[in-house]
Each structure stands twice: as C-alpha cells, then as structure tokens.
Design a protein around this motif. Structure first.
Motif, mmCIF file in Angstrom:
data_model
loop_
_atom_site.group_PDB
_atom_site.id
_atom_site.type_symbol
_atom_site.label_atom_id
_atom_site.label_comp_id
_atom_site.label_asym_id
_atom_site.label_seq_id
_atom_site.Cartn_x
_atom_site.Cartn_y
_atom_site.Cartn_z
ATOM 1 N N LEU A 1 8.517 -4.719 -7.800
ATOM 2 C CA LEU A 1 6.959 -4.848 -8.114
ATOM 3 C C LEU A 1 6.452 -6.210 -8.121
ATOM 4 O O LEU A 1 5.382 -6.535 -7.643
ATOM 5 N N ALA A 2 7.336 -7.260 -8.368
ATOM 6 C CA ALA A 2 7.038 -8.623 -8.345
ATOM 7 C C ALA A 2 6.986 -9.314 -7.010
ATOM 8 O O ALA A 2 6.440 -10.432 -6.977
ATOM 9 N N PHE A 3 7.543 -8.879 -6.174
ATOM 10 C CA PHE A 3 7.697 -9.310 -4.958
ATOM 11 C C PHE A 3 6.331 -9.064 -3.968
ATOM 12 O O PHE A 3 5.871 -7.985 -4.151
ATOM 13 N N PRO A 4 5.758 -9.861 -3.478
ATOM 14 C CA PRO A 4 4.567 -9.695 -2.523
ATOM 15 C C PRO A 4 4.675 -8.789 -1.564
ATOM 16 O O PRO A 4 5.464 -9.249 -0.603
ATOM 17 N N SER A 5 4.461 -7.509 -1.651
ATOM 18 C CA SER A 5 4.418 -6.570 -0.298
ATOM 19 C C SER A 5 3.444 -5.566 -0.647
ATOM 20 O O SER A 5 2.618 -5.475 -1.725
ATOM 21 N N SER A 6 3.233 -4.728 0.425
ATOM 22 C CA SER A 6 2.168 -3.665 0.322
ATOM 23 C C SER A 6 3.011 -2.655 -0.702
ATOM 24 O O SER A 6 3.975 -2.443 -0.922
ATOM 25 N N HIS B 1 9.303 -6.774 8.571
ATOM 26 C CA HIS B 1 8.189 -5.961 9.007
ATOM 27 C C HIS B 1 6.884 -6.546 8.964
ATOM 28 O O HIS B 1 5.911 -6.517 9.921
ATOM 29 N N ASP B 2 6.495 -7.422 7.788
ATOM 30 C CA ASP B 2 5.302 -7.920 7.891
ATOM 31 C C ASP B 2 5.374 -9.246 8.889
ATOM 32 O O ASP B 2 4.347 -9.471 9.460
ATOM 33 N N ALA B 3 6.221 -9.824 9.514
ATOM 34 C CA ALA B 3 6.173 -10.753 10.540
ATOM 35 C C ALA B 3 6.067 -9.913 12.058
ATOM 36 O O ALA B 3 5.173 -10.465 12.873
ATOM 37 N N ALA B 4 6.422 -9.119 12.192
ATOM 38 C CA ALA B 4 6.417 -7.933 13.162
ATOM 39 C C ALA B 4 4.877 -7.538 13.224
ATOM 40 O O ALA B 4 3.956 -7.666 14.387
ATOM 41 N N ALA B 5 4.319 -7.217 12.137
ATOM 42 C CA ALA B 5 2.968 -6.848 11.887
ATOM 43 C C ALA B 5 1.869 -8.013 12.342
ATOM 44 O O ALA B 5 0.788 -7.898 13.013
ATOM 45 N N ARG B 6 2.245 -9.119 11.851
ATOM 46 C CA ARG B 6 1.422 -10.271 12.133
ATOM 47 C C ARG B 6 1.811 -10.676 13.468
ATOM 48 O O ARG B 6 0.588 -11.279 14.189
ATOM 49 N N TRP C 1 17.903 -5.232 -3.466
ATOM 50 C CA TRP C 1 16.453 -6.014 -3.416
ATOM 51 C C TRP C 1 16.554 -7.029 -2.291
ATOM 52 O O TRP C 1 15.484 -7.038 -1.610
ATOM 53 N N LEU C 2 17.831 -7.855 -2.023
ATOM 54 C CA LEU C 2 17.634 -8.584 -0.781
ATOM 55 C C LEU C 2 17.469 -7.938 0.380
ATOM 56 O O LEU C 2 16.720 -8.377 1.317
ATOM 57 N N LEU C 3 18.158 -6.731 0.585
ATOM 58 C CA LEU C 3 18.224 -6.170 1.780
ATOM 59 C C LEU C 3 16.600 -5.625 2.246
ATOM 60 O O LEU C 3 16.003 -5.841 3.120
ATOM 61 N N TRP C 4 16.023 -5.079 1.050
ATOM 62 C CA TRP C 4 14.719 -4.414 1.007
ATOM 63 C C TRP C 4 13.858 -5.799 1.277
ATOM 64 O O TRP C 4 12.779 -5.562 2.067
ATOM 65 N N MET C 5 13.852 -6.963 0.727
ATOM 66 C CA MET C 5 13.070 -7.818 0.682
ATOM 67 C C MET C 5 13.124 -8.671 2.126
ATOM 68 O O MET C 5 12.028 -8.716 2.904
ATOM 69 N N ARG C 6 14.349 -8.527 2.867
ATOM 70 C CA ARG C 6 14.582 -8.772 4.189
ATOM 71 C C ARG C 6 13.901 -8.006 5.231
ATOM 72 O O ARG C 6 13.159 -8.222 6.239
#
Length: 185
Positions: free
Chosen positions: A99-104, A171-176, A161-166
């Motif tokens: 929840l603390a990590f900035p993501s959708s 995913h965000d980089a591919a979307a950008r 958490w690290l795998l999810w964050m990665r």
C-alpha cells in the motif's frame, strides 16, 4: 507538452516510510482488538491448523487438528499455532509495504492477492516442518521456531514485495514507453 514537478527520491522514500509505518500501526492495532481476534484471527488460525493437518496426513496419517492445535494421534506430540505463527502479522507487513509503494490500485490488488498466497504458503511449510522437527528433536525445534522460521517468513515478505515492486516498475516503464511511442493527435 506538459511539465510536471518531480519529487526527489528522498521525498518518495520519506512518504513510503511514513505510509508504511502508519498502515502497520493501524492494522496491528485493529488486529489486537478482541472482536477482530474472535471474528478473524482465531478462525484463521484454526484454518491454518486444519490445512496443515491435511498436508501432514500425506506423511503421517494419524495427524489431527482441533482448534489451533495440530497433533499426532499416534505419538501424542502436538504444536499449537499461537499469535505470530499464523501468518497474519507477516501479511500485515506485506500489505503495508504494498500500500505504501506508489502504484496503481490494480497493481496493489495483484500484489496483495498473490503476496498473501505466497506468505501463507510459506507459513504452511513452516507449520508442517515444525510439526515433524518437534517430533525429531526439541532443541532443533526451538531454534527453527524461534529464529530460523521467523527470519524466513520475513525474508519471504521482503522477496515477495521486491519481486512485486520490480514487476510494477517494469509494467510502468512499458506503459510509459508505449504512450511516448504513440503518434500525437
């Protein structure tokens, strides 16, 4: 073209840390309420004991569970799943980190769902292994219970958490990249 102010990485780290600690404080406080213990934590612990007994029966058909206890009907040896050993606290730490990590919210949902399953799977492995270790050697059981598995459960939370964050970052980089490659209208 629009320009957006960028946050310094230290600001993001501070926000993450404050949200992470706040969510944990709230959730651990809620978890300690008697009503939550009775309605959620105790039934969950009983479910962990039941599922553990089902898994153990593949190797020891005399395994039974009652409440939060898993026991061998043959030898009489049993373990009681106490608070801190039911995977709830580890799940709270993972939930706070996601929840603390900035993501959708979609990414958070997937991280929480798959992460919860991973944490609970490792927790079941912990309970089952401790059941057999305790019948073999109580000194090894004490070490495994108090030190080894406590560290491994938190390591599991960190790795998930690290795998999810990665995955989120990719995913965000591919979307950008996809949006920057799109032709301007």
């Amino acid at each position: 073209l629009h320009s957006f102010p960028t946050r310094r990485s230290s600001d993001l780290g501070n926000c993450f840390f404050l949200i992470f600690l706040s969510v944990q404080a709230v959730l651990f406080g809620v978890e300690m309420l008697n009503s939550v213990q009775e309605a959620v934590v105790q039934p969950w612990t009983g479910l962990v004991a039941s599922v553990s007994a089902v898994i153990i029966k593949f190797f020891d058909p005399s395994a039974i569970s009652h409440g939060r206890v898993v026991q061998s009907a043959d030898s009489g040896f049993g373990i009681s799943i106490e608070p801190g050993c039911n995977g709830v606290e580890a799940a709270i730490v993972l939930l706070a980190a996601v929840l603390a990590f900035p993501s959708s919210w979609k990414m958070k949902f997937w991280g929480l769902g798959l992460g919860f399953l991973a944490v609970q799977g490792v927790n079941l492995l912990r309970v089952v292994s401790l059941f057999f270790i305790g019948q073999w050697n109580m000194k090894v059981f004490e070490f495994a219970h108090l030190y080894m598995w406590q560290a491994l459960i938190m390591l599991d939370v960190l790795i998930v958490w690290l795998l999810w964050m990665r995955y989120v970052a990719r995913h965000d980089a591919a979307a950008r990249d996809a949006s920057s490659d799109a032709p301007a209208a």
